[in-house]
Scaffold this motif. Structure first.
Motif, PDB file in Angstrom:
ATOM      1  N   ASP A   4       0.496   6.413  -6.985  1.00 11.86           N
ATOM      2  CA  ASP A   4      -0.645   7.302  -7.213  1.00 11.86           C
ATOM      3  C   ASP A   4      -0.237   8.767  -7.079  1.00 11.86           C
ATOM      4  N   LEU A   5       0.598   9.081  -6.094  1.00 18.42           N
ATOM      5  CA  LEU A   5       1.051  10.465  -5.927  1.00 18.42           C
ATOM      6  C   LEU A   5       1.879  10.940  -7.117  1.00 18.42           C
TER       7      LEU A   5
ATOM      8  N   THR B 121      -3.675  -0.802   7.142  1.00 18.70           N
ATOM      9  CA  THR B 121      -2.929  -1.915   6.557  1.00 18.70           C
ATOM     10  C   THR B 121      -3.282  -3.245   7.198  1.00 18.70           C
TER      11      THR B 121
ATOM     12  N   LEU C  48       0.819  -1.209   0.000  1.00 14.24           N
ATOM     13  CA  LEU C  48       0.000   0.000   0.000  1.00 14.24           C
ATOM     14  C   LEU C  48       0.857   1.264   0.000  1.00 14.24           C
ATOM     15  N   ALA C  49       2.046   1.206   0.602  1.00 18.74           N
ATOM     16  CA  ALA C  49       2.958   2.354   0.540  1.00 18.74           C
ATOM     17  C   ALA C  49       3.400   2.601  -0.899  1.00 18.74           C
TER      18      ALA C  49
ATOM     19  N   ASN D  39      -5.317  11.337  -6.150  1.00 13.87           N
ATOM     20  CA  ASN D  39      -5.589  11.532  -4.727  1.00 13.87           C
ATOM     21  C   ASN D  39      -5.390  10.215  -3.974  1.00 13.87           C
ATOM     22  N   ILE D  40      -4.867  10.335  -2.778  1.00  8.85           N
ATOM     23  CA  ILE D  40      -4.760   9.165  -1.911  1.00  8.85           C
ATOM     24  C   ILE D  40      -5.453   9.499  -0.591  1.00  8.85           C
TER      25      ILE D  40
ATOM     26  N   LYS E 199       1.856   1.592  -3.637  1.00 10.95           N
ATOM     27  CA  LYS E 199       0.684   1.992  -4.416  1.00 10.95           C
ATOM     28  C   LYS E 199       0.401   3.483  -4.209  1.00 10.95           C
ATOM     29  N   SER E 200       0.490   3.942  -2.958  1.00 10.98           N
ATOM     30  CA  SER E 200       0.270   5.365  -2.676  1.00 10.98           C
ATOM     31  C   SER E 200       1.326   6.226  -3.347  1.00 10.98           C
TER      32      SER E 200
ATOM     33  N   THR F 264      -4.530   5.066   5.784  1.00 11.79           N
ATOM     34  CA  THR F 264      -4.721   3.762   5.167  1.00 11.79           C
ATOM     35  C   THR F 264      -4.576   2.687   6.233  1.00 11.79           C
TER      36      THR F 264
END
Length: 141
Positions: A105-106, A118, A98-99, A111-112, A101-102, A116
């Motif tokens: 996305d950034l 986990t 998820l880190a 937007n994130i 992925k964020s 989150t």
């Protein structure tokens, strides 16, 4: 803490992320005789190791409930022998995935979420050996 026998908080002790300090504090608190301790909560793996060793060395495994955060080979052994009652274990794969992925996305101006989740798993002697928990506890061994 429901189910752990903790109705009153006796104190909060800083162990400076030292298993030796955690050991000494746990011995002092349990040996003080000032009150009957029903549960100890250790909020990181290092402090949990020290507290578990103290509980074990004092012969209080099973009498004093020990709730810990994180896991290690030593803490898993303490779960097996009943010294650690419950461990709250993080999901490191989720954290890494998820880190990344964020970050992706950034980089792409998406937007994130501000937060989150986990995920965590509650591990005890009864579910220590389930296939899902074994993958979590022994993911790279």
């Amino acid at each position: 803490v429901d189910g752990l026998g903790a109705d009153l908080v006796v104190g909060t002790y800083n162990c400076y992320a030292s298993d030796g300090e955690a050991y000494e504090v746990t011995v002092d608190v349990l040996g003080s005789g000032a009150t009957e301790i029903g549960c100890i909560c250790a909020i990181n793996e290092v402090v949990a190791r020290g507290a578990a060793r103290a509980v074990s060395d004092l012969g209080l495994s099973g009498s004093v409930k020990l709730a810990v955060f994180d896991s290690s080979q030593e803490l898993i052994r303490f779960i097996e022998n009943g010294t650690v009652t419950v461990a709250v274990v993080q999901k490191p794969f989720n954290m890494g995935y998820l880190a990344m992925k964020s970050a992706f996305d950034l980089i792409h101006y998406r937007n994130i979420p501000a937060e989150t989740d986990t995920g965590i798993v509650i591990i005890n002697k009864n579910n220590l050996f389930t296939p899902e928990n074994q993958k979590l506890l022994f993911s790279f061994q």
